[in-house]
Enzyme design. Structure first.
Site, PDB file in Angstrom:
ATOM      1  N   HIS A 174       1.106  17.188   1.259  1.00  0.00           N
ATOM      2  CA  HIS A 174       1.811  15.998   1.767  1.00  0.00           C
ATOM      3  C   HIS A 174       2.213  15.025   0.667  1.00  0.00           C
ATOM      4  CE1 HIS A 174       1.302  16.608   6.147  1.00  0.00           C
ATOM      5  NE2 HIS A 174       0.349  17.405   5.724  1.00  0.00           N
ATOM      6  N   ASP A 230       6.389   8.830  -3.900  1.00  0.00           N
ATOM      7  CA  ASP A 230       5.893   9.046  -2.546  1.00  0.00           C
ATOM      8  C   ASP A 230       6.262  10.464  -2.117  1.00  0.00           C
ATOM      9  OD1 ASP A 230       4.739   8.367  -0.111  1.00  0.00           O
ATOM     10  OD2 ASP A 230       5.788   6.447   0.013  1.00  0.00           O
TER      11      ASP A 230
HETATM   12  C1  GDG Z   1       1.077  11.020   3.071  1.00  0.00           C
HETATM   13  C2  GDG Z   1       2.030  10.912   1.883  1.00  0.00           C
HETATM   14  C3  GDG Z   1       3.933  11.392   3.416  1.00  0.00           C
HETATM   15  C4  GDG Z   1       1.499   1.675   8.277  1.00  0.00           C
HETATM   16  N1  GDG Z   1       1.078   0.442   8.531  1.00  0.00           N
HETATM   17  C5  GDG Z   1       0.735   0.393   9.820  1.00  0.00           C
HETATM   18  C6  GDG Z   1       0.968   1.648  10.377  1.00  0.00           C
HETATM   19  N2  GDG Z   1       1.443   2.419   9.394  1.00  0.00           N
HETATM   20  C7  GDG Z   1       1.857   3.807   9.559  1.00  0.00           C
HETATM   21  C8  GDG Z   1       3.344   3.953   9.404  1.00  0.00           C
HETATM   22  C9  GDG Z   1       3.482   5.411   8.988  1.00  0.00           C
HETATM   23  C10 GDG Z   1       2.181   5.674   8.230  1.00  0.00           C
HETATM   24  O1  GDG Z   1       1.285   4.633   8.558  1.00  0.00           O
HETATM   25  C11 GDG Z   1       2.379   5.664   6.731  1.00  0.00           C
HETATM   26  O2  GDG Z   1       3.283   6.654   6.376  1.00  0.00           O
HETATM   27  P1  GDG Z   1       3.207   7.491   5.027  1.00  0.00           P
HETATM   28  O3  GDG Z   1       4.473   8.249   4.904  1.00  0.00           O
HETATM   29  O4  GDG Z   1       2.858   6.601   3.901  1.00  0.00           O
HETATM   30  O5  GDG Z   1       2.032   8.518   5.376  1.00  0.00           O
HETATM   31  P2  GDG Z   1       0.555   8.854   4.808  1.00  0.00           P
HETATM   32  O6  GDG Z   1      -0.094   9.729   5.802  1.00  0.00           O
HETATM   33  O7  GDG Z   1      -0.164   7.631   4.465  1.00  0.00           O
HETATM   34  O8  GDG Z   1       0.830   9.656   3.455  1.00  0.00           O
HETATM   35  C12 GDG Z   1       3.402  10.454   2.342  1.00  0.00           C
HETATM   36  C13 GDG Z   1       2.919  11.565   4.524  1.00  0.00           C
HETATM   37  O9  GDG Z   1       1.627  11.938   4.027  1.00  0.00           O
HETATM   38  C14 GDG Z   1       3.365  12.613   5.536  1.00  0.00           C
HETATM   39  O10 GDG Z   1       3.439  13.887   4.967  1.00  0.00           O
HETATM   40  O11 GDG Z   1       5.112  10.823   3.945  1.00  0.00           O
HETATM   41  O12 GDG Z   1       4.281  10.462   1.233  1.00  0.00           O
HETATM   42  O13 GDG Z   1       1.498   9.999   0.936  1.00  0.00           O
HETATM   43  O14 GDG Z   1       3.516   6.238  10.117  1.00  0.00           O
HETATM   44  O15 GDG Z   1       3.969   3.609  10.592  1.00  0.00           O
HETATM   45  N3  GDG Z   1       0.745   1.924  11.672  1.00  0.00           N
HETATM   46  C15 GDG Z   1       0.268   0.931  12.459  1.00  0.00           C
HETATM   47  N4  GDG Z   1      -0.006  -0.287  11.956  1.00  0.00           N
HETATM   48  C16 GDG Z   1       0.203  -0.610  10.671  1.00  0.00           C
HETATM   49  O16 GDG Z   1      -0.059  -1.729  10.247  1.00  0.00           O
HETATM   50  N5  GDG Z   1       0.052   1.175  13.749  1.00  0.00           N
END
Ligand code: GDG
Length: 726
Positions: free
Chosen positions: A165, A372
Site C-alpha cells: 500500500h 504517498d
Molecule cells: C496507506 C498508504 C494509500 C483521515 N482523517 C480522518 C479520516 N481519515 C481517513 C480518510 C482516508 C484515510 O483516513 C486516509 O487515507 P490514506 O490514503 O492516507 O490511507 P492509509 O491507510 O492511511 O495509508 C496510502 C492507502 O494505504 C491505501 O492503499 O492510499 O498512500 O499510506 O480514507 O478519509 N476518517 C475519519 N475521520 C478523520 O478525521 N472518519
C-alpha cells in the site's frame, strides 16, 4: 469449500476497553475494510490480523478471540515488546521512512529486525493453522513482507497474493536497508505482487534484478522455478459511500453550521495523518508565501487543516507535531485579525459526517504529500463534490496523481509553483472546475474499491491456474519412470542433447565448462549402447565440440545447424548458406561493444554472437534491446534472424535453426523413441519440430513448447544416468 484468507497488520475492527472493563468492537472506516468486507464476511473466509491492543488478562484475550472468530476474524495477539519492536520499530521506524524516501530517519536495529521476523512467523503460523488445500491468501502491506515466503516454504502449492500500500522506493534507496535481500525473498514467495503504480512496480523489479540477480520478462519473475507476476492495481474508494454521505441530511446540517461561523471566506482544505511524508510543514510555509504574494486574499481565504494524531510514541512524530504547532502559531500570529483566522488547525479526528461536510465546503483541496503510496483523501474529496465545483491541488509524489491528471498537479518541493496553483485554483471559473471534477469522478466511479478487489483476486486466480497447468509438466518420479519405461521398450532411440545450460551449468567464461569425468562417462555409456543414437545439438562452434566430445560415438549438430556430422561421417555444412552479410552486421555490433564494457563478439562460421554475460546488470539487457531493435528491419531484408539467448544476442541465417536440423535427422533415421533436452530459446525450435510423441524436456524455465521440464543440469544428469542402466 476453499476459502480466501485476508491478512493485514490490523484487523478491520479495533478492540477497545471501557473503564468498567467491558470490551467494545469498533469497525474500521477505512476503504480496505469496506472493500474487503464483502470478501472476508462470506462463508468460511477469514481475516487474520492484530486486534490493535495489548491484552494483559488471559480471560479478556479469550473473550475477544471468541467474539472475533464468530465474525470471521482471527486475532494475532502481540506482546507489548513485539508492538514496540516489530510495529513501531521495524515497520514504522525502518521500512516506513525508507520506503517514503526519508531514509535519514530510518533506524537499522537488529532487535527491530529480529522482532519483525518473529512476528511475521507468528502471523504465518496463524494462517497455517487455518490453511487447507485450495485456499488462497492475500497478504497486505509492508508490515508483513516475509509472510508470503514463510507460507510458501510450508505449503508450496498455496496461492498467495501480496499488495503493497505504500510506495516501493527506487533501488538506490531500497539498497540501503541491511535486510534488503530477505525482504525481497519474503515477498517473492507470492504468486502475484500488486503495487499502486507502475513506477512502484518498476522500482521493485529493478531491486529484484540487482539484489537477487533475477531479471523479469514483462513483469514476470522466475523464482525457484515458479513464476511471480507483478502488476499495478491502483486502489479506489467506496465511491457510492462518499457520494451518498455528501447528500446525507446530517452532512448538510453540519455544513450549514460550519459555514455560518466561517462567513463567506474561501476555504482550502487539507486532511492527513500526522506524518513527515505528508509535507505538512511545507504546506504551511506555502500558505504563508501565498498570503504574502497575494495580499488581496488576506481576510478572504482560510486554510482548514485537519491533522489526525498518529504514532505519537515515535520520537520523530513528536518533533513534527512541535514544528507544525509552531508554524501554525506563527502564521496565525502574523496575519490573523479579529475577524479572520488564516489557519483553522485541528489535531484530532472527526466523524465521517464532519469530514464529508468539510469536503463539500472546501473550494480547494490541497493534497501535497512529499510521498504517498496512493492517497485516498483526494479521491474522497472529488467523490463528495456533488455539484462538481471545487479544485484539487495534488502532489505528483502521490500515487493518485497518475490517475487524476485533471487535478492541478504540483511538485510539493517547488513552493512557488504550489503558491501559483492556489491562485489558479481560487480564480478558476466554475465551468472549468466542473469540467475537471466530472472527468475525475468518472474515473473514480469506475475504478472503485470493489473493482480493485475483484481485479486483484481475479488476477490471482488466473496466475494460480496458469501455474497449476504448467506444474503438470515438471518431471516427477512418476513421469521419470514412464520415460524410462518407454525408452526401455524401444530399440531405435534418438537422444538430442543440447550442451550449455543442459548438460553443464552456465559459466561467465564459455570455455570454462569443459565436460567433466562424470558427464563424459554418462555420454560414453549412452552413445556406445547400439540401440541409441546420441545427437549433440548445440549453438557452439564445431571445433570446441569436436575437441571436447569428438572421441565419443555421437552425432553433432553444431552452430544451431550450420555444421553437421554423423558419428561415422565427416563434418559438412548445411546447404545453401551465405556469409556475405557478416561484415555489415559486425560493424554494427562493434559499435555496441565499444560502448558496453564487458561485452564481446563471438564469430562463428555462419553467425555472429554478441555476449553480455559480464556486463553490468541492467545495462546488458538495455543494450540487447537496442541491438535487437537496431537490427530488426535490416535482418528481414538480409534474410537473417536475430535470436535472444541466455545473455546473448545471435544473428544468423534464417535457414539455420536447430529444429530444421533435428527434423532432418528424424526423417533420415526414423527413430522409434525420441527424447530432446534443452534450456535455451534456440531449443524451442527443436521441441516444436519433433513429432508429438517425442519426449521434449526443457531445463530450467517452465515456460516452453516442451512437454516436460526439469530444474537444472544436475537433474538432467540424474535422468540420463537412469537411462544408462538399460
Ligand atoms: C496507506 C498508504 C494509500 C483521515 N482523517 C480522518 C479520516 N481519515 C481517513 C480518510 C482516508 C484515510 O483516513 C486516509 O487515507 P490514506 O490514503 O492516507 O490511507 P492509509 O491507510 O492511511 O495509508 C496510502 C492507502 O494505504 C491505501 O492503499 O492510499 O498512500 O499510506 O480514507 O478519509 N476518517 C475519519 N475521520 C478523520 O478525521 N472518519
Amino acid at each position: 469449500m476453499s476459502k480466501t484468507i485476508i491478512v493485514s497488520n490490523r484487523l478491520p475492527v479495533k478492540v477497545l476497553k471501557k473503564n468498567d472493563g467491558e470490551l467494545v468492537y469498533k469497525p474500521s472506516e477505512g476503504g480496505l475494510a469496506t472493500g474487503l468486507g464483502s470478501i472476508y464476511k462470506k462463508g468460511n473466509n477469514l481475516w487474520v490480523g492484530w486486534p490493535g491492543r495489548f491484552f494483559k488478562k488471559k480471560d479478556k484475550k479469550l473473550e475477544a478471540k471468541k467474539k472475533l472468530e464468530s465474525q470471521n476474524m482471527k486475532p494475532v495477539f502481540l506482546a507489548q515488546e513485539e508492538i514496540t519492536l516489530y510495529y513501531e520499530g521495524f515497520s514504522n521506524e525502518t521500512l516506513w521512512p525508507n520506503f517514503h524516501y526519508f531514509n535519514q530517519y530510518a533506524l537499522y536495529r537488529k532487535s527491530y529486525w529480529d522482532a519483525y521476523e518473529k512476528v511475521n512467523q507468528k502471523f504465518c503460523d496463524e494462517i497455517l493453522s487455518e490453511l487447507e488445500p485450495g485456499d488462497k491468501v492475500w497478504v497486505h502491506d509492508y508490515q508483513l513482507m516475509l509472510v508470503p515466503q514463510m507460507i510458501r516454504e510450508r505449503k508450496p502449492d498455496v496461492s498467495v497474493g501480496f499488495f503493497l500500500h505504500i510506495p516501493f522506493p527506487s533501488f538506490e534507496v531500497f539498497r540501503l536497508l541491511p535486510w534488503r535481500r530477505q525482504l525481497l525473498d519474503g515477498v517473492l514467495g507470492s504468486d502475484l505482487i500488486g503495487f499502486h503504480t507502475y513506477d512502484d512496480m518498476r522500482h521493485f523489479l529493478s531491486a529484484v534484478s540487482r539484489i537477487c540477480y533475477i531479471s523479469n520478462h514483462h513483469g514476470q519473475i522466475q523464482k525457484d522455478r515458479r513464476t511471480v507476476v507483478t502488476d499495478s492495481f491502483p486502489i479506489g474508494i467506496d465511491y457510492d459511500k462518499y457520494a451518498s454521505q455528501a447528500a446525507h441530511p446530517e452532512t448538510l446540517k453540519r455544513e450549514v453550521e460550519y459555514r455560518t461561523s466561517l462567513g463567506d471566506q474561501k476555504l482550502i482544505l487539507s486532511i492527513d495523518r500526522l506524518d513527515y511524508s505528508k509535507g505538512i510543514p511545507a504546506r504551511l510555509q506555502i500558505f504563508d508565501i501565498f498570503l504574502k504574494k497575494y495580499p488581496q486574499y488576506q481576510g478572504k481565504v482560510s486554510l482548514m487543516m485537519v491533522v489526525v494524531p498518529s504514532r505519537d510514541s515515535v520520537e520523530k512524530y513528536k518533533d513534527l507535531k512541535e514544528e507544525v504547532d509552531l508554524l501554525v502559531g506563527r502564521i496565525n500570529g502574523k496575519y490573523g485579525t479579529v475577524n479572520w483566522t488564516p489557519i483553522h488547525y485541528f489535531y484530532r479526528s472527526f466523524p465521517l459526517e464532519d469530514l464529508s461536510a468539510f469536503y463539500r465546503m472546501a473550494d480547494v483541496a490541497m493534497v501535497t504529500p512529499m510521498r504517498d503510496g496512493m492517497n485516498l483523501v483526494c479521491k474522497e474529496y472529488v467523490a463528495s463534490k456533488l455539484d462538481q465545483t471545487g479544485v484539487l491541488i495534488l502532489s505528483e509524489m502521490a500515487g493518485a496523481s497518475k490517475e487524476l491528471s485533471d487535478a492541478l498537479i504540483v511538485n510539493p518541493n517547488d513552493k512557488h509553483q504550489v503558491v501559483d496553483a492556489i491562485y489558479r485554483a481560487l480564480t478558476m471559473t466554475e465551468e472549468e472546475q466542473k469540467k475537471h471534477i466530472s472527468i475525475m469522478q468518472k474515473t473514480l466511479k469506475k475504478f472503485n474499491i470493489h473493482h480493485w478487489v475483484s481485479l486483484f483476486l481475479g488476477k490471482l486466480d488466473d496466475v494460480t491456474r496458469k501455474r497449476d497447468e504448467l506444474a503438470t509438466k515438471v518431471v516427477d518420479k512418476k513421469t521419470q519412470n514412464s520415460i524410462v519405461k518407454a525408452y526401455e521398450s524401444n530399440n531405435k532411440r534418438m537422444l538430442f542433447l543440447d550442451y550449455d545450460g543442459t548438460l553443464v551449468a552456465f559459466d561467465s567464461d564459455p570455455q570454462a565448462v569443459k565436460p567433466g569425468k562424470a558427464l563424459l562417462n554418462i555420454l560414453d555409456k549412452l552413445s556406445s549402447n547400439p540401440k541409441n543414437q546420441v545427437v549433440i545439438i548445440s549453438g557452439r562452434d564445431r571445433t570446441t565440440l569436436e575437441s571436447w566430445l569428438g572421441h565419443l560415438p555421437v552425432d553433432f549438430i553444431a552452430e544451431h545447424g550450420v555444421w553437421l556430422k554423423d558419428k561415422e561421417g565427416e563434418w559438412h555444412m548445411a546447404e545453401g548458406l551465405d556469409n556475405s552479410w557478416k561484415d555489415e552486421i559486425r560493424d554494427i555490433l562493434d559499435i555496441y561493444v565499444n560502448k558496453t564494457p564487458g561485452s564481446f563478439i563471438e564469430e562463428k562460421d555462419y553467425s555472429l554472437v554478441w555476449h553480455y554475460r559480464k556486463v553490468e546488470t541492467g545495462l546488458g539487457e538495455l543494450r540487447a534491446r537496442e541491438i535487437i531493435s537496431h537490427l530488426k528491419y535490416l535482418a528481414v531484408n538480409m534474410n537473417l534472424q536475430v535470436l535472444e539467448g541466455n545473455k546473448v544476442v545471435e544473428i544468423k541465417n534464417i535457414e539455420v535453426n536447430k529444429g530444421k536440423a533435428a527434423s532432418k535427422w528424424v526423417n533420415h533415421y526414423k527413430p522409434e523413441f525420441i527424447m530432446a533436452l534443452g534450456d535455451d530459446w534456440t531449443d524451442e525450435d527443436t521441441f516444436k519440430a519433433l513429432p508429438d510423441d517425442a519426449y521434449t524436456i526443457k531445463v530450467g524455465d517452465i515456460h516452453s513448447a516442451a512437454k516436460y521440464s526439469v530444474e537444472s543440469p544436475e537433474v538432467v544428469s540424474k535422468l540420463l544416468n537412469e537411462l544408462t542402466k538399460n
